[in-house]
Design a protein around this motif. Sequence first.
Motif, PDB file in Angstrom:
ATOM      1  N   THR A 141      48.844 108.417  59.394  1.00 15.79           N
ATOM      2  CA  THR A 141      50.248 108.806  59.453  1.00 15.79           C
ATOM      3  C   THR A 141      50.613 109.531  58.171  1.00 15.79           C
ATOM      4  O   THR A 141      49.973 109.332  57.141  1.00 15.79           O
ATOM      5  CB  THR A 141      51.153 107.574  59.652  1.00 15.79           C
ATOM      6  N   THR A 142      51.624 110.384  58.221  1.00 18.44           N
ATOM      7  CA  THR A 142      52.023 111.129  57.028  1.00 18.44           C
ATOM      8  C   THR A 142      53.531 111.220  56.929  1.00 18.44           C
ATOM      9  O   THR A 142      54.234 111.246  57.947  1.00 18.44           O
ATOM     10  CB  THR A 142      51.374 112.541  57.038  1.00 18.44           C
ATOM     11  N   ASP A 143      54.022 111.244  55.706  1.00 10.45           N
ATOM     12  CA  ASP A 143      55.451 111.375  55.432  1.00 10.45           C
ATOM     13  C   ASP A 143      55.641 112.235  54.196  1.00 10.45           C
ATOM     14  O   ASP A 143      54.831 112.184  53.282  1.00 10.45           O
ATOM     15  CB  ASP A 143      56.079 110.006  55.146  1.00 10.45           C
ATOM     16  N   VAL A 144      56.723 112.996  54.194  1.00  8.45           N
ATOM     17  CA  VAL A 144      57.024 113.866  53.065  1.00  8.45           C
ATOM     18  C   VAL A 144      58.375 113.461  52.486  1.00  8.45           C
ATOM     19  O   VAL A 144      59.333 113.244  53.222  1.00  8.45           O
ATOM     20  CB  VAL A 144      57.059 115.342  53.515  1.00  8.45           C
ATOM     21  N   THR A 186      49.722 110.584  52.942  1.00  6.14           N
ATOM     22  CA  THR A 186      49.071 110.266  54.204  1.00  6.14           C
ATOM     23  C   THR A 186      48.395 108.911  54.037  1.00  6.14           C
ATOM     24  O   THR A 186      47.698 108.687  53.052  1.00  6.14           O
ATOM     25  CB  THR A 186      48.024 111.336  54.563  1.00  6.14           C
ATOM     26  N   SER A 196      53.948 114.229  49.299  1.00  7.44           N
ATOM     27  CA  SER A 196      53.464 114.029  50.653  1.00  7.44           C
ATOM     28  C   SER A 196      52.367 112.984  50.618  1.00  7.44           C
ATOM     29  O   SER A 196      51.430 113.077  49.830  1.00  7.44           O
ATOM     30  CB  SER A 196      53.007 115.372  51.214  1.00  7.44           C
TER      31      SER A 196
END
Lengths: 311, 311
Positions: free
Chosen positions: A44-47, A135, A133
């Motif tokens: 999963t990734t978030d910025v 991950t 960012s």
Amino acid sequence: MAELGEFGLITRINAGRMLPPGTLLGPGDDAAVLIAADRRVVVTTDVLVEGVHFRLDWATPHQVGRKAAAANLADVAAMGAVPTALVVGLAVPGQTPVSTVDELTSGMWDEAGRVGAGIVGGDVVSSAEIVISVTALGDLQGRAPLTRSGAQADEVLAVCGRLGWSAAGLAILRRGWRSPPTVVGAHQVPQPPYTAGPQAAAAGATAMIDISDGLIADAGHLAQASGVAIDIESAALPVAPELIDVAAALGVDARHWVLTGGEDHAFLGCFPPAVALPAGWTRLGMVRAGSGVTIDDRPHEGSPGWAHFES
Amino acid sequence: MAELGEFGLITRINAGRMLPPGTLLGPGDDAAVLIAADRRVVVTTDVLVEGVHFRLDWATPHQVGRKAAAANLADVAAMGAVPTALVVGLAVPGQTPVSTVDELTSGMWDEAGRVGAGIVGGDVVSSAEIVISVTALGDLQGRAPLTRSGAQADEVLAVCGRLGWSAAGLAILRRGWRSPPTVVGAHQVPQPPYTAGPQAAAAGATAMIDISDGLIADAGHLAQASGVAIDIESAALPVAPELIDVAAALGVDARHWVLTGGEDHAFLGCFPPAVALPAGWTRLGMVRAGSGVTIDDRPHEGSPGWAHFES
């Protein structure tokens, strides 16, 4: 920043840190290599953008680093998986003090360390504003992933973790206050109940979501993905005394934070009626046939939560 | 952008696209789940910033998307692995046309599709400038990872892929020209020799690096990681006729681009003397005992390549 160069920075990020146990090859090559003993990997990734997701006058770089890591680690845990590693992209202005980057990554390491994970790779580049960012990867340890789409009518809706604390902390900061520190701190660094994800999966939960947009909004995502309706019982809503005090001081209703505040990363899960809720979980309502989210069988009035780009 | 909201955008990114074959759970949940049949997973991340790594007056959003994907897919392939999936973080100003985001992600999909990969997850947030963060995962298919640290004295140094083309294309764009399009196109969209990575690993290569910073710089990284010296034979340097023509028009030496230009994502590998180089590889020099990089036994003068934050 400009003095160190990219390679110096990447070396610093991992200086003195123990790589997580599943790391076959850590930073310093074209890519990292991790064990995936389960033959599956969760990703999963978030910025996070300065001024949009965090402000360095409202939180230290270390707190921002913890928060960036937490958002991703929580997403992995909400699948019923155990987070194993992070890879991190950092875009920072050239004039950023090296100490800021050190603190940011140190915060990520410290938060990842709470679940036995760490940073196994990254990229540091130049930009006009700070963009982080992250991950996260995770290990299902043989369990089926807990998705948003597995809920069925007559199941019990339950929550584990805080609701409304981060929103209350943000409201305090917006008013120009800094106190009470426990509530402000909940906005600066969330406390996701990481182990509750795998525990719920093992206990027989059928669906789960990380509450990052707000209870109503994320209950809506779960209901939609599962093709069910969700009813929340207002009497069951956990409204912490600390939030009631802050709400009184600000002249607002604490229940609004509990229903719509995001970023606490509590987990919302659905359990078959025969399953005893694991420790730490609170019954919040019921899953029903139909669609949409209601509170005491009535629609919620107003915005369900917070979304990017909406005016 | 503002009209669609975050959820609409994420839905768009995958509209009409086939998820890669190893996808057990794609976008739309808290995390994706991928097959890792090999019991290991390769992971790498890169961040591209508008104005630093790309300019939308010099490349279309589709080309920028392809380039962002290529940088990461090449890193995976340079480990001897086959890329399986991307997760993407996009930070874009609110006034960005939806078509720009569509083209960016379409470019990523198209480049990933060249190796059978695709986008399995992402996050779209608001920012002041466009920042693209891509994380690529890969499958070693039972092979040992090809690292930077495996080279030994007396091995053959070889390259597969283009050298200097991207730098030459950039020089053309900087001069305000747009032609020849083949050279400009090499800067806009690199052509990494993706399959050469796993092929070299299978053939017995001992070390490999993706040339993203420049031949001299990345040979230096490989030499340092392996504890060896590398000598490049200038007569073996592949200087394409197209680059010689462009260099003549600009009044510069094409060899400089070949030695120091990054972003073509050629692969630099080391092979035991008894190993026949696989098709597509060109012998470039020798690995020796010692340290550092030389050209015809003499040190290279000037900067070895391009690095962030250096003035």
